[in-house]
Design a protein around this motif. Structure first.
Motif, PDB file in Angstrom:
ATOM      1  N   ARG A  83      32.704   4.794 -39.325  1.00 57.00           N
ATOM      2  CA  ARG A  83      32.895   4.265 -37.962  1.00 57.00           C
ATOM      3  C   ARG A  83      31.990   3.062 -37.713  1.00 57.00           C
ATOM      4  NH1 ARG A  83      29.708   8.125 -33.655  1.00 57.00           N
ATOM      5  NH2 ARG A  83      28.368   9.206 -35.136  1.00 57.00           N
ATOM      6  N   ARG A  89      33.361   9.722 -34.401  1.00 59.71           N
ATOM      7  CA  ARG A  89      33.844  10.145 -35.726  1.00 59.71           C
ATOM      8  C   ARG A  89      35.320  10.536 -35.641  1.00 59.71           C
ATOM      9  NH1 ARG A  89      28.829  12.926 -35.146  1.00 59.71           N
ATOM     10  NH2 ARG A  89      27.237  12.265 -36.629  1.00 59.71           N
ATOM     11  N   ASN A 121      34.442  11.595 -42.591  1.00 61.68           N
ATOM     12  CA  ASN A 121      34.573  12.038 -41.192  1.00 61.68           C
ATOM     13  C   ASN A 121      35.995  11.899 -40.654  1.00 61.68           C
ATOM     14  OD1 ASN A 121      32.066  12.969 -40.166  1.00 61.68           O
ATOM     15  ND2 ASN A 121      31.249  10.881 -40.342  1.00 61.68           N
ATOM     16  N   LEU A 148      22.417  17.399 -43.546  1.00 58.69           N
ATOM     17  CA  LEU A 148      22.062  16.114 -42.936  1.00 58.69           C
ATOM     18  C   LEU A 148      21.537  16.307 -41.504  1.00 58.69           C
ATOM     19  CD1 LEU A 148      22.153  12.988 -42.684  1.00 58.69           C
ATOM     20  CD2 LEU A 148      24.572  13.216 -42.073  1.00 58.69           C
ATOM     21  N   ARG A 152      17.725  15.600 -40.135  1.00 60.73           N
ATOM     22  CA  ARG A 152      17.383  14.730 -38.996  1.00 60.73           C
ATOM     23  C   ARG A 152      16.528  15.494 -37.992  1.00 60.73           C
ATOM     24  NH1 ARG A 152      23.326  12.022 -38.778  1.00 60.73           N
ATOM     25  NH2 ARG A 152      22.800  10.216 -40.068  1.00 60.73           N
ATOM     26  N   HIS A 176      30.249  18.934 -37.133  1.00 59.75           N
ATOM     27  CA  HIS A 176      29.452  17.706 -37.272  1.00 59.75           C
ATOM     28  C   HIS A 176      29.987  16.664 -36.288  1.00 59.75           C
ATOM     29  CE1 HIS A 176      27.019  14.672 -39.163  1.00 59.75           C
ATOM     30  NE2 HIS A 176      28.048  13.965 -39.569  1.00 59.75           N
ATOM     31  N   GLY A 219      23.841  10.385 -35.976  1.00 62.26           N
ATOM     32  CA  GLY A 219      24.743   9.483 -36.689  1.00 62.26           C
ATOM     33  C   GLY A 219      25.001   8.220 -35.882  1.00 62.26           C
ATOM     34  N   ALA A 220      25.222   8.407 -34.569  1.00 62.32           N
ATOM     35  CA  ALA A 220      25.524   7.252 -33.700  1.00 62.32           C
ATOM     36  C   ALA A 220      24.315   6.321 -33.601  1.00 62.32           C
ATOM     37  CB  ALA A 220      25.921   7.742 -32.317  1.00 62.32           C
ATOM     38  N   VAL A 223      24.531   4.151 -36.617  1.00 60.07           N
ATOM     39  CA  VAL A 223      25.684   3.232 -36.476  1.00 60.07           C
ATOM     40  C   VAL A 223      25.315   2.087 -35.532  1.00 60.07           C
ATOM     41  CG1 VAL A 223      28.052   3.028 -35.579  1.00 60.07           C
ATOM     42  CG2 VAL A 223      27.445   4.970 -37.017  1.00 60.07           C
ATOM     43  N   ALA A 231      25.434   5.681 -41.570  1.00 61.04           N
ATOM     44  CA  ALA A 231      24.306   6.046 -42.431  1.00 61.04           C
ATOM     45  C   ALA A 231      24.762   6.311 -43.865  1.00 61.04           C
ATOM     46  CB  ALA A 231      23.646   7.313 -41.869  1.00 61.04           C
ATOM     47  N   PRO A 235      22.851  10.858 -45.767  1.00 62.67           N
ATOM     48  CA  PRO A 235      24.033  11.623 -46.170  1.00 62.67           C
ATOM     49  C   PRO A 235      24.098  11.837 -47.686  1.00 62.67           C
ATOM     50  CG  PRO A 235      24.644  10.002 -44.509  1.00 62.67           C
ATOM     51  CD  PRO A 235      23.211   9.719 -44.882  1.00 62.67           C
TER      52      PRO A 235
END
Ligand code: LMR
Length: 320
Positions: A83, A89, A121, A148, A152, A176, A219-220, A223, A231, A235
């Motif tokens: 993304r 996702r 994803n 993952l 984090r 996720h 994740g965002a 991004v 990422a 991952p």
């Protein structure tokens, strides 16, 4: 003894990082597959040329031919589209579902005995679809997410408490996506559960809530910083931890998107749960006891995953 064979399906940022890590850790010989001509070949050669300086023994080959993954012990799937800022996702579902179809068919034909780890994803739904398209045993197909998300969570907690992440254990349950469930009650610093650390005054509930939210948005956040994709270091490292657990029969307790049938009152769904990974694949799903609030959060997350699975069935009638 022959070295294990690790097939990496997708030679983008994560695929290249996976190849480098697998070689450096000498987990086996690496086949890097992609449909883009030249990319897997170039990355495989580049990594192979780092071997003499690093001192690893591993053969690396880049290919555009699924036949080269024949007999792979492990397949790690990163194929598909990442993304970009402003996307969720879930926005990737339609495009990546098509990719999972050809990947699943390729694995079924050439590497039916592999342990398959999916990273593409929207993760839980893509793992579900990949298992359906490949027809592999449900416990040999899983998704990298819990490792993952938990990594984090551990990282943010180690920053908050100013301690080594080695002394922080944490885990995240559920899909996720934005509804993932970081479990504070089961996360600890030196064995002390997080709620007790709040009572001891080592942190505040507000700080803990902010860390939970930052984990959900992990994740965002990447991004948003990278702007061109998502990422790849964390991952890839997480998937390698799972592959190593399988190849070395380590019986590691790792959260991942596994096929859950019975535990948590669920029937045949892929979602993030704590598992034991060893030589047989996902050897056990650990059914931990949840309180009312945790169960409600998990239910919400499962509903989100179920919605995506239904959307997959609507797009591809062979899945219905
Ligand atoms: C991640 O959590 O980093 C990946 O799922 C990629 C993404 O789009 O967030």
């Amino acid at each position: 003894m022959a070295r294990p064979k690790i097939a990496l399906i997708g030679a983008g940022q994560i695929g290249g990082t996976l190849a480098h890590l697998a070689a450096m850790k000498e987990l086996g010989d690496v086949i890097l597959f992609d449909i883009a001509e030249g990319t897997p070949q170039g990355k495989a050669l580049d990594i192979a040329e780092s071997g003499p300086a690093e001192g690893f023994d591993a053969a690396l080959k880049g290919t555009n031919d699924y036949a080269d993954i024949a007999g792979a012990d492990v397949c790690i799937v990163t194929a598909g589209v990442p993304r970009k800022p402003g996307m969720s996702r879930d926005d990737l579902l339609g495009i990546n579902l098509k990719v999972m179809k050809s990947v699943g068919e390729g694995i079924a034909k050439h590497a039916p005995d592999a342990f398959v780890i999916c990273i593409t994803n929207p993760l839980d739904a893509m793992v579900w679809a990949l298992q359906k398209f490949s027809g592999l045993p449900a416990n040999k197909v899983c998704g990298m997410a819990g490792v993952l998300d938990s990594a984090r969570f551990r990282h943010f907690l180690s920053l908050e408490f100013g301690v080594s992440m080695k002394d922080v254990s944490a885990f995240v349950l559920g899909g996720h996506g934005d509804t993932m469930v970081p479990l504070t009650r089961y996360s600890t610093v030196a064995g002390i559960p997080l709620p007790d650390l709040v009572k001891m005054g080592w942190t505040t509930q507000d700080n803990l809530d902010a860390i939970v939210q930052r984990t959900r948005d992990g994740g965002a956040e990447i991004v948003g910083l990278l702007k061109t994709g998502s990422a790849f270091y964390a991952p890839a490292t997480s998937a390698i931890e799972m592959a190593e657990a399988y190849l070395k029969d380590q019986k590691r307790v790792l959260p991942c998107a596994a096929h859950v049938d019975g535990a948590y009152g669920l029937k045949g769904i892929y979602v993030g749960v704590p598992t034991v990974i060893g030589a047989s694949g996902i050897e056990k799903v650990i059914d931990i006891k949840l309180d009312k609030d945790e169960q409600a959060m998990l239910d919400k997350s499962i509903d989100a995953v179920k919605g995506l699975v239904e959307a997959c069935k609507g797009i591809d009638s062979s899945l219905a």
